[in-house]
Design an enzyme around this catalytic site. Structure first.
Site, PDB file in Angstrom:
ATOM      1  N   TYR A  36       0.865  -1.185   0.000  1.00 16.44           N
ATOM      2  CA  TYR A  36       0.000   0.000   0.000  1.00 16.44           C
ATOM      3  C   TYR A  36       0.899   1.231   0.000  1.00 16.44           C
ATOM      4  O   TYR A  36       1.841   1.324   0.789  1.00 16.44           O
ATOM      5  CB  TYR A  36      -0.878   0.013   1.258  1.00 16.44           C
ATOM      6  CG  TYR A  36      -1.712   1.269   1.396  1.00 16.44           C
ATOM      7  CD1 TYR A  36      -2.976   1.339   0.829  1.00 16.44           C
ATOM      8  CD2 TYR A  36      -1.219   2.382   2.079  1.00 16.44           C
ATOM      9  CE1 TYR A  36      -3.737   2.493   0.936  1.00 16.44           C
ATOM     10  CE2 TYR A  36      -1.976   3.535   2.183  1.00 16.44           C
ATOM     11  CZ  TYR A  36      -3.234   3.592   1.610  1.00 16.44           C
ATOM     12  OH  TYR A  36      -3.981   4.734   1.709  1.00 16.44           O
ATOM     13  N   GLU A  44      -3.171   7.500  -4.301  1.00 15.35           N
ATOM     14  CA  GLU A  44      -3.171   6.274  -3.514  1.00 15.35           C
ATOM     15  C   GLU A  44      -2.997   5.094  -4.463  1.00 15.35           C
ATOM     16  O   GLU A  44      -3.827   4.898  -5.355  1.00 15.35           O
ATOM     17  CB  GLU A  44      -4.492   6.149  -2.749  1.00 15.35           C
ATOM     18  CG  GLU A  44      -4.547   4.954  -1.816  1.00 15.35           C
ATOM     19  CD  GLU A  44      -5.905   4.843  -1.114  1.00 15.35           C
ATOM     20  OE1 GLU A  44      -5.933   4.645   0.105  1.00 15.35           O
ATOM     21  OE2 GLU A  44      -6.941   4.956  -1.795  1.00 15.35           O
TER      22      GLU A  44
END
Lengths: 396, 292
Positions: free
Chosen positions: A109, A197
């Site tokens: 992530y 993101e």
């Protein structure tokens, strides 16, 4: 403004972030054709909507033939995708993105954002990326690493290396990660991003890093230095009323209720929504008129509310400040009512600069409005008017 | 008394010759604010509203020794104007400009570190100590000299609190707008500290809204200092989404955090008295200060 996945990926690729090869498709036919163009043996068909949680909601399908790609696209296109983040109404799917599938061994992530508390750009990263990142973050916050960037020095190699190490990467992968980090940082600054993101930033079987899904938000305030955003925005599927509102510089967000709301000031508008709810009412919108608003901009806002078939009553709350005057608001209301006479009760609470002139202006123009003394009175009258009003399509 | 400004505060205006700046500076002068000059690149050497106009902030500082600068320049030049004022070591800089890009504010925040400047805003309505000094865009009329300090992210909610405290005969010591953006200068804690030290301030109204964690951080601070002065807090947006921009850039959170409910809970746990609605801020403070 939220970018679509395919827009964000194209942008990041231009900065050197590796992404899978893909094609955007507006029809099932195009989606099927994309598999031939891309080559390979397996592909992923992804609904292009601005919401997370697509995988669990059926908005991401792995296919192994052109026929299957067509079938998957057929099901998604034109329908509404309801995910954990869209609300019950879901979001219309106008485009799908077809990508070459890849085998992955690890999901990282990685997010870049503005950390509001300290006012700097920061990276968040975790070795446990993927769909469950939120739960992972809540359960073990020590597995989320944060890197705050000093704008005076920029992203430093040593810090990038340290973050790669924290994520358990070494050798070529650590180098590739550091390169990706630098690319994302550059893309973030040059594109006035508020968020980039990447989840997951996947490690493939071949050991390469690939950005499999990207969410990107850019700062609307910086539109003036990015004329190219107009095109991105045209494809961003904004509500028609929102486009109209933007043209007239009104801050507008559609909501689910039946009381049309226009307020001079964003904070006060939020406060009014809460007061309506406390009284059993529901706002049909959030509309903030900026201090520099003109009579015509106010009129455009009122016209939008009059034109909304769900609206049973309109509440206008003005606190005239040093820049915006209540009489400007009054003239705007009068103008809109003359252009589009309707039978929607309008409740007005005017306070502050030129309050008396505003009330006088509305009375003299023969516009039928209900005056309220203060905020509580205004909210009471608006909720009562919406309950008894004959107009509207029966939204609660 | 009051905070940040007083009767001796000398003020310059960056962007003085613009239409809005002109109108508001005229009103500030009429209110009693000591305006001493303006800065407008390309117009140095002229006079406007009987005030000298300078080419740069540095020149204005040498000639007028200002205590504060009001920044009224468009969003594309606002960051440079703020940084210029910070580099010229002006003690108080108040930026009313709306829609300044957030990455510009990241640069401004960096310039503030270790500087001699306090920044208010951007997207702030300004600071007013009633009957003494007004810097910004707020309407003068509802203000009355008095006992309550007000600090708010929203300008219009601030005006409501002013109107309400005037109506319940409390008045204001100083009212400050910290602005509705995501990255900005002085925060709630900075203002609370000043209000705690100000003898004219007997109670403080803190007005927050959805987005960010400034209210939670203020709550954490209140827990530590256990203030003797009552704090009345109001947070707007219980029924608004946090993943949409609700007018103010600072209302949207990229991960959807920053709910009003969480902020209210934190402030209440820290001893603040919660005003149940935007209409109740004055009344709640009246009760907190022992009146009916």
């Amino acid at each position: 403004m939220n970018l679509h996945e395919y827009q964000a990926k194209e942008l990041l690729q231009n900065y050197g972030v590796p992404v899978p090869s893909g094609r955007v498709a507006a029809t099932a036919q195009e989606a099927g054709g994309a598999t031939d163009t891309l080559g390979g043996v397996a592909w992923v068909v992804k609904a292009q909507v601005h919401a997370g949680g697509r995988g669990r909601a059926g908005g991401i399908k792995i296919v192994k033939s052109a026929d299957a790609a067509r079938g998957a696209a057929e099901k998604m296109l034109g329908g509404r995708l309801v995910t954990a983040q869209t609300g019950a109404e879901g979001k219309v799917v106008n485009r799908v993105y077809v990508e070459k599938a890849c085998d992955i061994t690890k999901e990282i992530y990685l997010a870049a954002m503005v950390d509001r508390s300290i006012g700097r750009v920061a990276f968040l990263a975790s070795a446990e990326g993927g769909e469950n990142i939120e739960e992972a973050a809540a359960k073990s916050p020590d597995k989320i690493f944060k890197l705050i960037i000093d704008p005076a020095t920029g992203l430093e190699d040593a810090d990038a290396g340290k973050l790669a190490q924290d994520l358990g990467l070494s050798g070529m992968q650590a180098d590739a990660f550091a390169r990706a980090l630098a690319s994302v940082y550059k893309a973030f600054l040059e594109n006035d991003a508020s968020l980039i993101e990447i989840n997951p930033l996947a490690v493939t079987h071949e050991g390469e890093l690939v950005a499999l899904d990207v969410k990107m938000i850019v700062d609307d305030n910086a539109l003036y230095r990015h004329p190219d955003w107009q095109k991105l925005w045209d494809e961003a599927e904004v509500d028609v009323d929102e486009i109209e509102a933007r043209k007239f510089e009104l801050n507008y967000v559609p909501m689910d209720g039946n009381i049309g709301v226009m307020v001079t000031g964003a904070g006060l508008a939020l406060g009014i929504l809460d007061m309506l709810k406390d009284r059993g009412g529901e706002a049909a919108d959030f509309m903030d008129v900026r201090p520099v608003a003109t009579r015509d901009q106010v009129a455009a806002g009122i016209r939008m509310l009059l034109g909304n078939s769900h609206v049973k009553a309109i509440l206008v709350v003005t606190m005239g400040g040093g820049v915006l005057r209540c009489d400007t608001i009054a003239e705007g209301i009068a103008l809109a009512c003359k252009q589009a006479p309707g039978h929607v009760p309008i409740i007005v609470r005017a306070a502050g600069t030129a309050k008396e002139m505003a009330e006088l202006a509305l009375r003299n123009q023969g516009v039928d409005v209900i005056f309220a003394d203060d905020l509580a009175d205004a909210a009471d009258k608006a909720v009562a008017a919406a309950k008894t009003s004959a107009r509207g399509k029966g939204r609660k | 008394m009051g905070i940040l400004v007083d009767a001796d505060t000398k003020v310059i205006c960056q962007g003085l010759t613009g239409a809005t700046a002109t109108r508001l500076t005229e009103r500030a002068i009429a209110y009693g604010t000591r305006m001493v000059g303006g800065v407008v690149p390309g117009k140095g050497g002229r006079s406007h509203l009987h005030l000298p106009v300078f080419e740069t902030v540095a020149e204005a500082v040498i000639a007028t020794r200002p205590d504060a600068s009001a920044v009224f320049v468009p969003p594309d030049k606002a960051a440079s104007a703020m940084i210029e004022a910070i580099e010229a070591e002006i003690p108080l800089v108040i930026c009313v400009t709306e829609r300044v890009p957030v990455l510009d504010m990241v640069r401004v925040k960096r310039a503030l570190e270790g500087s001699k400047t306090r920044l208010i805003g951007p997207n702030s309505q300004g600071v007013i100590t009633p009957d003494v000094c007004k810097i910004g865009v707020m309407p003068e009329r509802p203000h009355t000299k008095g006992r309550v300090g007000i600090v708010s992210r929203s300008a219009t909610l601030n005006y409501e609190a002013v109107d309400q405290t005037t109506n319940v005969h409390l008045g204001q010591s100083t009212s400050v707008g910290i602005g509705g953006d995501a990255v900005y200068g002085m925060n709630f804690i900075d203002c609370l500290k000043l209000f705690f030290d100000d003898p004219a301030t007997e109670g403080i109204i803190l007005i927050g809204e959805i987005g960010g964690t400034a209210e939670e951080e203020a709550a954490e601070y209140l827990k530590q200092v256990k203030p003797k002065k009552p704090i009345v807090a109001y947070v707007a947006g219980l029924n608004a989404p946090t993943d949409r921009r609700m007018g103010h850039a600072g209302t949207v959170d990229v991960f959807g955090e920053g709910s009003a409910a969480a902020k209210i809970e934190a402030l209440e746990a820290a001893g603040a008295i919660i005003a149940p609605s935007a209409a109740d801020m004055g009344k709640t403070m009246r009760r907190a200060l022992g009146g009916r």
